[in-house]
Design a protein around this motif. Structure first.
Motif, PDB file in Angstrom:
ATOM      1  N   ARG A 110       0.852  -1.193   0.000  1.00  0.00           N
ATOM      2  CA  ARG A 110       0.000   0.000   0.000  1.00  0.00           C
ATOM      3  C   ARG A 110       0.891   1.248   0.000  1.00  0.00           C
ATOM      4  N   HIS A 113       2.202   1.682  -3.448  1.00  0.00           N
ATOM      5  CA  HIS A 113       1.116   2.152  -4.317  1.00  0.00           C
ATOM      6  C   HIS A 113       0.801   3.625  -4.060  1.00  0.00           C
ATOM      7  N   ALA A 151      -8.456  -7.241   1.282  1.00  0.00           N
ATOM      8  CA  ALA A 151      -9.658  -6.414   1.158  1.00  0.00           C
ATOM      9  C   ALA A 151      -9.997  -5.770   2.501  1.00  0.00           C
ATOM     10  N   GLY A 154      -7.604  -3.014   3.153  1.00  0.00           N
ATOM     11  CA  GLY A 154      -7.685  -1.899   2.218  1.00  0.00           C
ATOM     12  C   GLY A 154      -6.475  -1.703   1.325  1.00  0.00           C
ATOM     13  N   CYS A 155      -5.826  -2.783   0.910  1.00  0.00           N
ATOM     14  CA  CYS A 155      -4.676  -2.667   0.007  1.00  0.00           C
ATOM     15  C   CYS A 155      -5.137  -2.938  -1.428  1.00  0.00           C
ATOM     16  N   GLU A 156      -5.340  -1.889  -2.183  1.00  0.00           N
ATOM     17  CA  GLU A 156      -5.826  -2.013  -3.564  1.00  0.00           C
ATOM     18  C   GLU A 156      -4.881  -2.833  -4.429  1.00  0.00           C
ATOM     19  N   ASN A 160      -5.989  -6.447  -6.129  1.00  0.00           N
ATOM     20  CA  ASN A 160      -5.937  -6.666  -7.574  1.00  0.00           C
ATOM     21  C   ASN A 160      -5.013  -7.809  -7.947  1.00  0.00           C
TER      22      ASN A 160
END
Length: 194
Positions: A110, A113, A151, A154-156, A160
């Motif tokens: 995260r 990112h 999820a 909250g790590c996009e 993905n």
């Protein structure tokens, strides 16, 4: 006894917690005769059944999320439930290990990112992840546990990556969706019972 207290007692008994147990949140719902208590109970119950996951898998996913959320009552419940549904000691340990590993990965990736700096992508992570190479629960299910914890955290980037891996492994979108749904409901329950 009020209807709210009855619903709370049913929920606590199903989790294996003494009916005198109360958190501040639970007391607020009880004192306010909140209709949400019935939803909370039904939502919790729905974490144990799935058209796309076995009961054992539901238990292990629940355990991973409970450990990730540092929730002792739910960790105890899902450990027992997973074992009753056929999970071995190794399976149970791997769910806990997955939660720990993903906590570090989710923070690290995260950060990469969020900053979007090429330099940070070039520096080795130096996070040991041997458990991901040959998981006892199988590659597909370990990826599914990893996705659900990512999820919740909250790590996009991790969500993905794990979702892409699962699709490549042949996992259906319905199975993925249901796993995340279960993780969300366990997290919601843990906001009230902890």
């Amino acid at each position: 006894m009020s209807e709210s207290t009855e619903v709370i007692n049913e929920l606590l008994q199903s989790i294996g917690v003494d009916t005198v147990y109360r958190t501040a949140s639970l007391t607020l719902l009880e004192n306010g005769e909140s209709r949400y208590l019935r939803d909370l109970k039904l939502n919790f119950t729905s974490t144990l059944k799935s058209e796309h996951l076995s009961a054992k898998e539901c238990g292990l996913l629940g355990l991973g999320v409970a450990v990730n959320n540092n929730n002792l009552p739910l960790t105890n419940f899902y450990t027992k439930y997973a074992a009753e549904e056929g999970a071995s000691g190794e399976d149970i340990a791997e769910a806990a290990a997955c939660a720990s590993l993903l906590a570090s990965n989710n923070i690290f990736y995260r950060f990469r990112h969020f900053t979007q700096k090429e330099k940070y992508s070039q520096i080795p992570a130096r996070i040991r992840m041997q458990i991901m190479m040959k998981p006892v629960t199988g590659k597909e299910f370990f990826e599914l546990m990893s996705l659900t914890i990512s999820a919740v955290n909250g790590c996009e980037m991790c969500v993905n990556a794990h979702e892409d891996s699962l699709i490549k492994l042949g996992t259906t979108e319905e199975r993925i969706f249901d796993a995340v749904r279960i993780a969300s409901l366990i997290t919601a329950t843990g906001k009230i019972i902890f």
